[in-house]
Scaffold this active site. Structure first.
Site, PDB file in Angstrom:
ATOM      1  N   ASP A   1      -2.621   2.555   4.717  1.00  0.00           N
ATOM      2  CA  ASP A   1      -2.386   1.144   4.424  1.00  0.00           C
ATOM      3  C   ASP A   1      -1.058   0.655   4.979  1.00  0.00           C
ATOM      4  O   ASP A   1      -0.932  -0.508   5.368  1.00  0.00           O
ATOM      5  CB  ASP A   1      -2.421   0.907   2.908  1.00  0.00           C
ATOM      6  CG  ASP A   1      -3.844   0.835   2.378  1.00  0.00           C
ATOM      7  OD1 ASP A   1      -4.730   1.434   3.013  1.00  0.00           O
ATOM      8  OD2 ASP A   1      -4.068   0.201   1.338  1.00  0.00           O
TER       9      ASP A   1
ATOM     10  N   ASP B   1      -4.390   5.788  -0.468  1.00  0.00           N
ATOM     11  CA  ASP B   1      -4.788   4.625  -1.256  1.00  0.00           C
ATOM     12  C   ASP B   1      -6.276   4.484  -1.545  1.00  0.00           C
ATOM     13  O   ASP B   1      -6.673   4.262  -2.674  1.00  0.00           O
ATOM     14  CB  ASP B   1      -4.287   3.354  -0.574  1.00  0.00           C
ATOM     15  CG  ASP B   1      -2.782   3.248  -0.608  1.00  0.00           C
ATOM     16  OD1 ASP B   1      -2.113   4.300  -0.645  1.00  0.00           O
ATOM     17  OD2 ASP B   1      -2.262   2.133  -0.588  1.00  0.00           O
TER      18      ASP B   1
ATOM     19  N   CYS C   1       3.248   8.174  -0.234  1.00  0.00           N
ATOM     20  CA  CYS C   1       4.550   7.520  -0.368  1.00  0.00           C
ATOM     21  C   CYS C   1       5.145   7.759  -1.746  1.00  0.00           C
ATOM     22  O   CYS C   1       4.445   7.768  -2.751  1.00  0.00           O
ATOM     23  CB  CYS C   1       4.426   6.029  -0.068  1.00  0.00           C
ATOM     24  SG  CYS C   1       4.019   5.697   1.664  1.00  0.00           S
TER      25      CYS C   1
ATOM     26  N   GLU D   1      -3.804  -6.639   1.469  1.00  0.00           N
ATOM     27  CA  GLU D   1      -2.603  -6.504   0.647  1.00  0.00           C
ATOM     28  C   GLU D   1      -1.512  -7.430   1.173  1.00  0.00           C
ATOM     29  O   GLU D   1      -1.363  -7.602   2.384  1.00  0.00           O
ATOM     30  CB  GLU D   1      -2.103  -5.060   0.670  1.00  0.00           C
ATOM     31  CG  GLU D   1      -3.019  -4.102  -0.053  1.00  0.00           C
ATOM     32  CD  GLU D   1      -2.486  -2.690  -0.098  1.00  0.00           C
ATOM     33  OE1 GLU D   1      -3.032  -1.884  -0.864  1.00  0.00           O
ATOM     34  OE2 GLU D   1      -1.524  -2.376   0.635  1.00  0.00           O
TER      35      GLU D   1
ATOM     36  N   SER E   1       0.075  -4.484  -2.345  1.00  0.00           N
ATOM     37  CA  SER E   1       0.362  -3.070  -2.172  1.00  0.00           C
ATOM     38  C   SER E   1       0.901  -2.506  -3.475  1.00  0.00           C
ATOM     39  O   SER E   1       1.509  -3.218  -4.277  1.00  0.00           O
ATOM     40  CB  SER E   1       1.397  -2.892  -1.063  1.00  0.00           C
ATOM     41  OG  SER E   1       1.999  -1.621  -1.126  1.00  0.00           O
TER      42      SER E   1
END
Length: 618
Positions: free
Chosen positions: A81, A123, A195, A491, A517
């Site tokens: 993403d 994600d 992340c 997003e 996000s």
């Protein structure tokens, strides 16, 4: 007693051809009575959260074989993403979730696999695999690639923990030098893994722990730490045991729908609210519940959000706490333990690793456990060395974070707020609800009212922010970015990041029928339902209107008279076939995305496909 599904392809004279093909994959006579376990991997070199997974599927496969099963690995797609962000690539992110779920179904059902281990991380991959697990309802264990280490950067003589979002905000801040921006960029993502904050990937991997479908530590132990290897090894052993319990012991309690039942979904959402997880988790839990044929809805999320406190604030809600810090404080089991002590969990739910969640907490919650090995496990620390290799370091903290008054994880008596980290708002502009991550909203703007500036694409909103056309007090509305209107429900990380870079993060609101996000913070309200493309009131908003937001009272309203709104509705419908579409936006939409738009539902329903509605079936 249910027969092994794989017997369809491994037994009987008429399956000689199928057995011949199985033999060509390496199977022997002695294998044809064993459970065939699908190892569902998602390795790709495109995504840092998946770049280290290449050999981990075979690690799990070896453990399955050692435990008496037959392992067969295949791969799904995985979209990053962050790399897809800020351009039309983001149109493909959410639709990829459905493709992942379908691809797992296709492979598992086509080859009659008996059970599966899902190796996910980022994600849409964990949600897609979760949807498939609930759809197929065969024994399943989830194990993720794990979070990356937080970056460390020295600016003006001071060391800061940083992540991807910090680098984005810095790049848009004209006060930051090119040298400092480059330093941030090079430091933000130092290792493999998802992340480092409580963004969507880590949120979902944490929620699989609460659902009972993954092992303790799945959401928090770092991708680089040697302790994560144990999760992959145990997943291989566990799935063979679950398969035998179901197919040989007639024990249906091990099936995903019986583990992740309605109470387990309530537990997962309770955790989500307490830890201030990504708003995307709402979409994904609703979608997974639908696959499980559970009546779990926005109303349930709203109900839970009103009674669950915020027990942890993690990046992006705060800048200096990341998943490695959550792990040091006891990980997800510690947050669940605090929720249990507050009377907010149903600990009778089962898990893939323990008879009940209560039994799991007795062993894995560091405030309850007497196990030295458990305490050692939660002292796993970042190595501080850039690496794209799993299990590449074994550093440990000297001490755990056991401070429940001011630490990373709080008890209910010392909660960050009595209201949880996520909230559902309702009003005339969001009759079916919308979502805000309250953990990331400054207390000064929990109530907010301001004039509207309307945009019909994310790109136009970004341009306005960067050219200083948005000022303090504005309410930015971005519409026609919902599941159908985008299509794909982009997003809005760039608009929110750029508002921060302009010093407007605590001075403006952003409202959209798109989504945000997991890295978003601020007064960012998404998933407005019904969306503009479905005739939602957000499609009638005009520049200069006022929108009022009251998070404590869970309301959001467009302050325009009913008569005026009726007039605008008539004008919109008079556009004929062009009604409820953007007026000036030019966007190339592929056939694949058009197909998604035709079948998708509202964000309030998880943005899942509804084939029955499309073809007029009940």
């Amino acid at each position: 007693m249910p027969a092994y599904r794989s017997r369809t392809t491994t037994h009987g004279r008429n399956m000689a051809g199928a057995r011949g093909l199985w033999r060509a994959t390496g199977m022997k006579d002695s294998d044809f009575g064993k459970p065939i376990i699908a190892v569902v991997n998602s390795f790709t070199q495109f995504v840092p959260g998946h770049v280290h997974l290449k050999d981990l599927g075979q690690l799990v496969a070896r453990e399955i074989e050692a435990a008496g099963g037959v392992a067969k690995e295949f791969n799904t797609i995985a979209v990053d993403d962050g790399i897809a962000m800020g351009h039309d690539g983001m149109l493909y992110s959410l639709p990829s979730r459905e493709l992942i779920a379908d691809s797992v179904e296709y492979m598992v059902n086509a080859h009659c696999a008996d059970a599966m281990v899902c190796i996910s991380n980022c994600d849409k991959i964990t949600p897609g695999m979760l949807m498939a697990a609930m759809r197929l309802n065969i024994p399943a264990v989830f194990v993720s690639g794990g979070p990356m280490e937080a970056g460390k950067v020295v600016l003006k003589g001071k060391t800061h923990a940083v992540d991807l979002i910090d680098a984005m905000v810095a790049a848009a801040d004209s006060a930051m030098s090119d040298e400092d921006v480059q330093t941030m960029e090079r430091s933000a993502c130092p290792t493999c893994g998802s992340c480092s904050g409580m963004f969507t990937a880590n949120s979902m991997n944490c929620l699989t722990e609460a659902l009972g479908l993954s092992l303790p530590g799945n959401g928090s132990v770092l991708a680089t730490h040697s302790d994560r290897k144990r999760l992959f090894v145990e997943a291989g052993h566990t799935i063979v045991d679950l398969a035998r319990r179901y197919y040989e012991g007639d024990d249906a309690s091990v099936l995903p729908r019986n583990i992740a039942n309605f109470k387990a979904f309530e537990n997962a959402m309770t955790l989500d609210i307490a830890m201030g997880g990504s708003t995307n988790t709402v979409l994904h839990l609703l979608a997974a519940a639908r696959e499980a044929e559970l009546d779990f809805s926005m109303k349930d999320i709203d109900r839970l959000s009103r009674r669950v406190p915020c027990l942890s604030k993690i990046a992006p809600s705060v800048s200096d706490v990341h998943m490695e810090d959550v792990h040091r404080a006891g990980g997800i089991m510690a947050i669940l333990g605090e929720l249990d002590r507050a009377g907010l969990l149903d600990t009778s739910c089962t898990t893939v690793h323990s008879e009940t969640l209560g039994a799991a907490l007795a062993r894995w919650d560091i405030r309850q456990s007497n196990s030295e090995s458990v305490r050692t496990f939660f002292r796993a620390a970042p190595g501080g060395v850039p690496s794209q290799t799993a299990f590449s370091q074994d550093r440990r903290y000297d001490e755990l974070d056991l401070d429940r008054e001011k630490g990373v994880i709080r008890d209910a008596a010392h909660a960050f707020s009595k209201d949880g980290g996520l909230a559902v708002l309702y009003g005339n502009i969001a009759l079916d609800g919308c979502i805000v991550k309250t953990a990331g909203v400054d207390a000064s703007i929990l109530t907010f009212s301001g004039p509207v500036k309307v945009f019909e694409s994310q790109d136009d909103a970004v341009s306005a922010i960067l050219t200083n056309k948005i000022v303090a007090g504005d309410v930015v509305v971005i519409r026609y970015e919902g599941p159908r209107g985008g299509p794909g429900m982009q997003e809005m990380l760039y608009p929110t990041s750029y508002l921060k870079s302009k010093g407007l993060g605590k001075a403006c609101a952003l409202i959209t029928d798109g989504r945000f996000s997991g890295g978003t913070s601020g007064l960012s309200i998404g998933h407005v339902s019904p969306e503009a493309a479905e005739g939602g009131l957000i499609g009638l908003v005009r520049d200069g209107d006022r929108i009022s937001i009251d998070i404590p009272n869970r309301t959001i309203s467009l302050d325009v008279s009913e008569a005026e709104l009726a007039k605008r509705g008539e004008e919109e419908r008079a556009r004929g076939e062009a009604a409820w579409t953007p007026k000036d936006r030019k966007r190339n939409v592929s056939a694949a995305l058009q197909a998604y738009a035709m079948l998708t539902t509202s964000a309030a329903n998880g943005a899942v496909r509804d084939v029955k509605r499309r073809f007029g079936k009940n």
